[in-house]
Design a protein around this motif. Structure first.
Motif, short mmCIF file in Angstrom:
data_model
loop_
_atom_site.label_atom_id
_atom_site.label_comp_id
_atom_site.label_asym_id
_atom_site.label_seq_id
_atom_site.Cartn_x
_atom_site.Cartn_y
_atom_site.Cartn_z
N GLN A 136 0.83 -1.30 0.09
CA GLN A 136 0.11 0.15 0.20
C GLN A 136 0.74 1.25 0.02
O GLN A 136 0.54 2.33 -0.65
CB GLN A 136 -0.99 0.05 1.24
CG GLN A 136 -2.17 -1.04 1.13
CD GLN A 136 -2.89 -0.91 2.40
OE1 GLN A 136 -2.62 -0.46 3.36
NE2 GLN A 136 -4.22 -1.41 2.24
N LYS A 187 6.03 12.91 -6.94
CA LYS A 187 6.50 12.83 -8.07
C LYS A 187 7.80 13.36 -8.39
O LYS A 187 8.31 14.25 -7.70
CB LYS A 187 5.33 13.85 -8.92
CG LYS A 187 4.07 13.01 -8.92
CD LYS A 187 3.73 12.23 -9.98
CE LYS A 187 2.43 11.77 -10.07
NZ LYS A 187 2.15 10.41 -9.86
N VAL A 191 3.89 6.13 -5.58
CA VAL A 191 3.89 6.17 -6.90
C VAL A 191 2.96 7.16 -7.29
O VAL A 191 3.01 7.92 -8.00
CB VAL A 191 3.43 4.75 -7.63
CG1 VAL A 191 3.42 4.98 -8.92
CG2 VAL A 191 4.82 4.06 -7.59
N GLN A 192 1.61 7.16 -6.45
CA GLN A 192 0.38 7.67 -6.86
C GLN A 192 0.50 9.39 -6.52
O GLN A 192 -0.22 10.29 -7.07
CB GLN A 192 -0.64 7.34 -6.52
CG GLN A 192 -1.24 5.90 -7.24
CD GLN A 192 -2.31 5.29 -6.66
OE1 GLN A 192 -2.56 5.71 -5.65
NE2 GLN A 192 -2.78 4.27 -7.46
N ARG A 193 1.07 9.77 -5.36
CA ARG A 193 1.06 11.15 -4.61
C ARG A 193 1.71 12.04 -5.37
O ARG A 193 2.87 11.83 -5.71
CB ARG A 193 1.46 10.89 -3.18
CG ARG A 193 0.11 10.51 -2.22
CD ARG A 193 0.33 10.60 -0.96
NE ARG A 193 1.30 11.93 -0.12
CZ ARG A 193 1.52 11.86 0.99
NH1 ARG A 193 1.05 10.90 1.84
NH2 ARG A 193 2.29 12.53 1.49
N PHE A 194 0.86 13.09 -5.47
CA PHE A 194 1.71 14.40 -6.26
C PHE A 194 3.02 14.82 -5.55
O PHE A 194 4.05 15.00 -6.07
CB PHE A 194 0.62 15.59 -6.28
CG PHE A 194 1.11 16.81 -6.89
CD1 PHE A 194 1.34 16.63 -8.42
CD2 PHE A 194 1.57 17.79 -6.38
CE1 PHE A 194 1.91 17.76 -8.97
CE2 PHE A 194 2.23 18.91 -6.99
CZ PHE A 194 2.45 18.86 -8.38
N THR A 215 10.81 4.94 -3.07
CA THR A 215 10.69 3.49 -3.54
C THR A 215 10.53 3.00 -1.83
O THR A 215 11.32 3.33 -1.01
CB THR A 215 11.58 2.88 -4.18
OG1 THR A 215 12.88 2.84 -3.58
CG2 THR A 215 11.51 3.46 -5.53
N LYS A 241 2.26 1.71 -3.59
CA LYS A 241 1.32 2.40 -4.35
C LYS A 241 1.08 3.80 -4.00
O LYS A 241 1.06 4.27 -5.23
CB LYS A 241 0.06 1.50 -4.31
CG LYS A 241 -1.09 1.82 -5.18
CD LYS A 241 -2.35 1.02 -4.89
CE LYS A 241 -2.65 0.04 -5.99
NZ LYS A 241 -3.63 -0.66 -5.64
N GLU A 242 1.12 4.20 -2.82
CA GLU A 242 0.88 5.70 -2.45
C GLU A 242 2.06 6.44 -2.90
O GLU A 242 1.92 7.37 -3.35
CB GLU A 242 0.38 5.68 -1.07
CG GLU A 242 0.15 7.19 -0.75
CD GLU A 242 -0.62 7.33 0.76
OE1 GLU A 242 -0.41 8.29 1.36
OE2 GLU A 242 -1.34 6.42 0.96
#
Length: 163
Positions: A23, A35, A29-32, A40, A26-27
């Motif tokens: 989880q 970026k 990778v997705q959170r702005f 990792t 995944k977060e």
């Protein structure tokens, strides 16, 4: 009537730990705000995890995300030991390990608490990395569980094999 007993252990559910790690990954990778930071998280052994990011602040933020996921999965943060962020080339890393098992010193501390504050009919003995608590009365055993839950311990405990 036979004695009733339960064991006090300190362990981490590996599957729940894996779910929290996935989880978190995944977060990240997705959170702005993550970026472009190359944040990792990955396994480094059976009960060890490593977080990596391009800045010290982002790797610390990634650790907070991981801690949040652990709490949501009912994994005690007392079992987590995280290092300080360290520079490794162009990136920063944090190593995390999870404690499993009760040491002799911790078992003695628990035994002393049970002896001093618990019911007199309760007996405790160290069995490897766990502490077995026995008594004729199940009510006394439940009283010991509440006593241990209320104690200010520096390690996580669970109760198993209640018979």
């Amino acid at each position: 009537m036979a004695d009733s007993s339960f064991d006090i252990v300190s362990k981490v559910d590996r599957q729940e730990l894996d779910n929290a790690l996935n989880q978190t990954a995944k977060e990240l990778v997705q959170r702005f705000d993550f970026k472009g930071t190359d944040a990792t998280i990955e396994w480094k052994g059976e009960l060890a995890v490593e977080l990596t990011a391009s800045t010290e602040e982002r790797v610390a933020a990634a650790l907070e995300v991981f801690r949040d996921k652990l709490v949501k999965r009912q994994i005690s943060l007392k079992s987590l030991t995280a290092s300080d962020p360290r520079a490794s080339g162009k990136e920063y890393k944090i190593s995390c390990t999870f404690a499993a098992g009760i040491s002799q010193e911790q078992a003695k501390k628990l035994g002393k608490i049970i002896r001093d504050e618990g019911p007199k009919s309760v007996k405790s003995q160290v069995m490897g990395e766990e502490l077995r608590v026995t008594s004729k009365s199940r009510d006394d055993l439940q009283e010991v569980q509440n006593l241990v839950r209320g104690a200010d311990l520096d390690f996580a405990v669970q109760f198993v094999n209640y018979r």
